[in-house]
Design a protein around this motif. Structure first.
Motif, short mmCIF file in Angstrom:
data_model
loop_
_atom_site.label_atom_id
_atom_site.label_comp_id
_atom_site.label_asym_id
_atom_site.label_seq_id
_atom_site.Cartn_x
_atom_site.Cartn_y
_atom_site.Cartn_z
N UNK A 1 0.80 -1.22 0.00
CA UNK A 1 0.00 0.00 0.00
C UNK A 1 0.83 1.27 0.00
N UNK A 2 2.14 1.16 0.09
CA UNK A 2 2.98 2.34 0.22
C UNK A 2 3.01 3.15 -1.08
N UNK A 3 2.98 4.47 -0.94
CA UNK A 3 3.22 5.33 -2.08
C UNK A 3 4.72 5.30 -2.40
N UNK A 4 5.11 5.74 -3.57
CA UNK A 4 6.55 5.78 -3.89
C UNK A 4 7.36 6.58 -2.87
N UNK A 5 6.82 7.71 -2.40
CA UNK A 5 7.54 8.53 -1.42
C UNK A 5 7.66 7.80 -0.09
N UNK A 6 6.58 7.11 0.35
CA UNK A 6 6.63 6.36 1.60
C UNK A 6 7.62 5.20 1.51
N UNK A 7 7.60 4.50 0.38
CA UNK A 7 8.52 3.38 0.19
C UNK A 7 9.97 3.86 0.23
N UNK A 8 10.23 4.99 -0.39
CA UNK A 8 11.59 5.52 -0.41
C UNK A 8 12.04 5.94 1.00
N UNK A 9 11.13 6.58 1.74
CA UNK A 9 11.47 7.02 3.10
C UNK A 9 11.70 5.81 4.01
N UNK A 10 10.85 4.78 3.87
CA UNK A 10 11.01 3.58 4.68
C UNK A 10 12.34 2.89 4.36
N UNK A 11 12.70 2.84 3.09
CA UNK A 11 13.97 2.22 2.70
C UNK A 11 15.15 2.99 3.30
#
Length: 450
Positions: A16-26
């Protein structure tokens, strides 16, 4: 390894992550690693807060029903102004004469019984509990410690070794005995209104603690202290049978030990009935600890104690804490007391907590998975059961409810050793409108309680 309740599992990821959320989580995982868990299967990217609300990067307003540290609300203006003013003046250690630490110490001690007459300052609840245990060892001459079955008291080496909630990955201290209490106290509100039921519960708990004392004596450790979170948050939120802590205090004193009341969770008017949780239990506490809620999140903590305990400790060793009691933290803590008093937040905790508990009971009374509610002020626990077996806790169902509320922009978490209890402990500024929003969102997911 025992995972934190309601934590994101990197091995499963999230679709469910947006691209920005996925990048921040990584980025987070790359630099903070596995030592920094994050909540929810779909983590929430928070950028600001106000009162009992947290706002995500996309502007979504999340109702915060979980964060006890921001006790007088996120970004509280009065706290912010006090901190900003002090930062323009000075912020150094307390080994100079300073007004701020003395002014706050006098105000804080005025909230305690006269026998608790001295205070030492730290930077966190973990430091506070560590110091309290060292003081108890020195004063009693013993090492043995007793806590509850799934207790959590902090992260220092000493304190984590007496915190069973961390699981079995690392061994607990050999001088620790953990006493299970949830089977006695994990009952819905009202159960212990019956004097006979309350008396039986209190008697059973004293027997268990006395057995723990005997075990420590037999092992040669003796008893230095019983350390109790006064709302028993990690054990499942267990406020019932009011007064049993007083019985345990009497028992530990007879065994040669002290009662340390950990008020990080229950202090500063959280329970509504009393300003401190140990006073709600009418207990003769010897040492009282507290942490970051006292400064609304500004790092600070304190140990309040009977002066003879501190005098004994000081005669054996010196204690100093470079930034415990620093002027900025003391100004923040003073502003928190201002807000609690001026806005009558103790009364609000009592009345709003009672309102929520009554309405949740009405809403879910006939739901098969609803195992009952327990609360004291704005600290609420809700048991979730297997829909086909009313005796069996259901942590998976609890996790689904937590996730569903997150998707409806309401933040709560879980409690108990298996995570089968919902835990709500919002900032004390939680309003009736906030409560109604919580109840509306709970009503929308009632099929999950079937």
């Amino acid at each position: 390894m025992k995972r934190m309740v309601n934590s994101f599992d990197p091995s499963k990821g999230s679709t469910d992550l947006t691209p920005d959320e996925a990048a921040l989580l990584a980025r987070r995982q790359r630099v903070l690693g596995s030592l920094a868990p994050v909540f929810y299967e779909h983590p929430v990217h928070i950028v600001r807060g106000e009162g009992a609300h947290l706002f995500a990067a996309d502007g979504t307003d999340y109702l915060d029903c979980y964060n006890n540290v921001a006790v007088v609300g996120h970004a509280n203006p009065h706290v912010r102004e006090a901190v900003a003013d002090q930062l323009t003046r000075q912020d150094t250690h307390t080994r100079y004469l300073q007004d701020e630490v003395i002014d706050y110490a006098e105000r804080l001690l005025a909230t305690f019984p006269d026998r608790l007459d001295h205070v030492a300052f730290t930077n966190s609840g973990s430091e506070s509990n560590d110091l309290a245990l060292r003081m108890a060892r020195t004063f009693t001459g013993h090492r043995g410690v007793v806590v509850t079955g799934n207790a959590y008291h902090g992260i220092t080496s000493l304190v984590s070794s007496i915190s069973p909630s961390f699981g079995t990955g690392l061994p607990l201290a050999p001088f620790l005995v953990a006493v299970p209490i949830d089977d006695v106290l994990k009952k819905p509100d009202g159960t212990f209104d019956d004097p006979a039921a309350a008396s039986a519960a209190r008697a059973e708990l004293v027997v268990r603690f006395e057995a723990a004392f005997a075990k420590l004596h037999d092992a040669g450790y003796g008893v230095s202290a019983v350390l109790l979170d006064q709302i028993f948050s990690s054990d499942g939120v267990l406020p019932g049978a009011t007064g049993w802590v007083a019985d345990v205090a009497d028992a530990v004193h007879k065994a040669g030990g002290l009662l340390i009341a950990d008020e990080v969770q229950s202090g500063f008017a959280r329970t509504g009935e009393r300003f401190w949780g140990f006073r709600r239990h009418m207990a003769d506490a010897d040492i009282v600890t507290m942490g970051k809620p006292m400064g609304n999140g500004i790092p600070t903590g304190a140990v309040v104690y009977k002066h003879d305990i501190g005098d004994t400790f000081a005669a054996c060793t010196r204690y100093f804490n470079t930034f415990g009691g620093n002027p900025v933290s003391m100004r923040a803590a003073g502003a928190v007391l201002d807000e609690i008093e001026a806005r009558e937040l103790q009364r609000n905790a009592l009345e709003t907590g009672d309102y929520i508990a009554v309405e949740i009971t009405r809403l879910l009374a006939d739901a098969p998975r609803f195992g009952g509610i327990r609360h004291a002020g704005l600290f609420i626990g809700i048991d979730i059961l297997d829909g086909d077996d009313s005796r069996t806790p259901d942590p998976d169902a609890a996790a689904r409810i937590i996730a569903a509320l997150r998707d409806r922009h309401v933040l709560i978490s879980g409690s108990a050793a298996d995570g089968s209890s919902l835990k709500l402990r919002p900032p004390l500024v939680f309003s009736r409108a906030d409560a109604d929003r919580l109840l509306t969102e709970l009503a929308a997911i009632t099929p999950l309680f079937e």
